[in-house]
Design an enzyme around this catalytic site. Structure first.
Site, short mmCIF file in Angstrom:
data_model
loop_
_atom_site.label_atom_id
_atom_site.label_comp_id
_atom_site.label_asym_id
_atom_site.label_seq_id
_atom_site.Cartn_x
_atom_site.Cartn_y
_atom_site.Cartn_z
N ASP A 31 0.83 -1.21 0.00
CA ASP A 31 0.00 0.00 0.00
C ASP A 31 0.86 1.26 0.00
O ASP A 31 1.97 1.27 0.53
CB ASP A 31 -0.92 -0.02 1.24
CG ASP A 31 -2.07 0.96 1.09
OD1 ASP A 31 -2.37 1.37 -0.05
OD2 ASP A 31 -2.66 1.33 2.12
N HIS A 48 2.12 3.33 -9.05
CA HIS A 48 1.89 1.90 -9.30
C HIS A 48 3.03 1.32 -10.12
O HIS A 48 3.47 0.19 -9.88
CB HIS A 48 0.56 1.70 -10.03
CG HIS A 48 -0.64 2.13 -9.23
ND1 HIS A 48 -0.83 1.75 -7.92
CD2 HIS A 48 -1.71 2.92 -9.54
CE1 HIS A 48 -1.96 2.28 -7.47
NE2 HIS A 48 -2.51 3.00 -8.42
N LEU A 142 10.44 -20.72 -5.21
CA LEU A 142 9.56 -19.81 -4.47
C LEU A 142 8.17 -19.87 -5.11
O LEU A 142 8.04 -19.84 -6.33
CB LEU A 142 10.10 -18.37 -4.58
CG LEU A 142 9.23 -17.24 -4.01
CD1 LEU A 142 9.32 -17.22 -2.49
CD2 LEU A 142 9.68 -15.87 -4.57
#
Ligand code: IPE
Ligand code: IPE
Ligand code: MG
Length: 261
Positions: A31, A48, A142
């Site tokens: 955020d 973004h 991962l």
């Protein structure tokens, strides 16, 4: 006083270097992109875009540190409420990032999964998601879960629907529904639940992220805005985690005994 080996073995955990206790699963609410851009007098989309760079760094850090699962909240089921233009720019960015990054992720042994209701995305995005998941499905370095059009309430609702269908068809008795069975019907049911939850950007809320799976996660909040969340900031979260005692309802004394057993 002499210190023999036996006493050495019994040294408390706090004497072991902090970074040795690595969370297996880290879940992050990324955020603060919009505010990061606004602080610079730039359009929110700039934030973004900068956030995508941060994602790269965190994936790399996880792989290096031995984190096995990373779950990133990229777009919530409530984010459709944003201005139309921001939503469509976010969609374009999501598609471009998938297209651009998937080969590199694959090369680095990352298994990519998208969690959330992907049926709401346009066909191009849905096709790219399928392709990316298919390409990377056997990778084991991962597991990277991208939560897109995800909502914790949606996740639980889907699980409940699936169990209700089994009850209706006679395959399951309502009395046999357990917390474990609900867990088995949620997103990421084959993965360990998050050990560490991080939210950047200063807000201290869950915003309908993994509400069931975070039941016993360690929570870490930082004011750092997501585009500024660099390697050092990530390591600070890991250090905070490694200094915590997870009790899961036991007493601290019981946990110490179990560790030394
Ligand atoms: C998080 O950053 C990214 C998404 C929700 C897509 P925000 O866009 O929420 O940034 P702030 O909270 O407005 O600063
Ligand atoms: C949560 O952030 C969703 C993502 C990071 C993708 P928001 O910025 O949308 O959360 P709220 O609305 O401030 O709670
Ligand atoms: Mg926000």
């Amino acid at each position: 006083m002499t210190l023999n080996t036996e006493q050495n073995n019994a040294l408390p955990d706090s004497t072991i270097p902090a970074a040795t206790k690595i969370p297996e699963h880290v879940a992050i609410i990324m955020d603060g992109n919009g505010r990061w851009a606004e602080n610079r007098g730039s359009p929110r989309i700039t934030g973004h875009k900068a956030g995508v760079e941060t994602v790269r760094g965190v994936i790399q850090a996880c792989a290096e540190k031995g984190v096995k699962v990373l779950t990133l909240f990229a777009f919530s089921s409530e984010n459709w409420r944003r201005p139309k233009q921001e939503v469509s720019l976010l969609m374009a960015l999501f598609l471009a990032a998938l297209q651009r990054e998937v080969k590199k992720l694959h090369k680095n042994g990352v298994q990519l999964r998208i969690i959330g209701d992907v049926s709401a995305f346009n066909e191009k995005i849905q096709t790219q998601i399928k392709k990316s998941e298919e390409l990377t499905k056997n990778n084991t370095k991962l597991v990277l879960n991208i939560a897109a059009n995800y909502g914790g309430q949606w996740d639980i609702t889907e699980a409940v629907k699936s169990l209700a269908k089994q009850v209706k068809s006679g395959d399951l008795e309502a009395e046999d529904i357990t917390a474990d069975l609900i867990s088995q019907n949620l997103s990421m049911n084959d993965l360990p639940e998050p050990d560490l939850f991080i939210r950047t950007g200063g807000e201290q809320r869950i915003s309908n992220f993994l509400i069931w799976q975070l039941a016993y996660s360690e929570l870490y909040f930082t004011d750092t805005l997501w585009p500024d969340f660099d390697r050092q900031a990530f390591e600070a979260a890991l250090t905070s985690f490694s200094g915590r005692q997870r009790r899961f309802g036991h007493t601290g004394e019981q946990i110490e005994k179990m560790k030394n057993a």
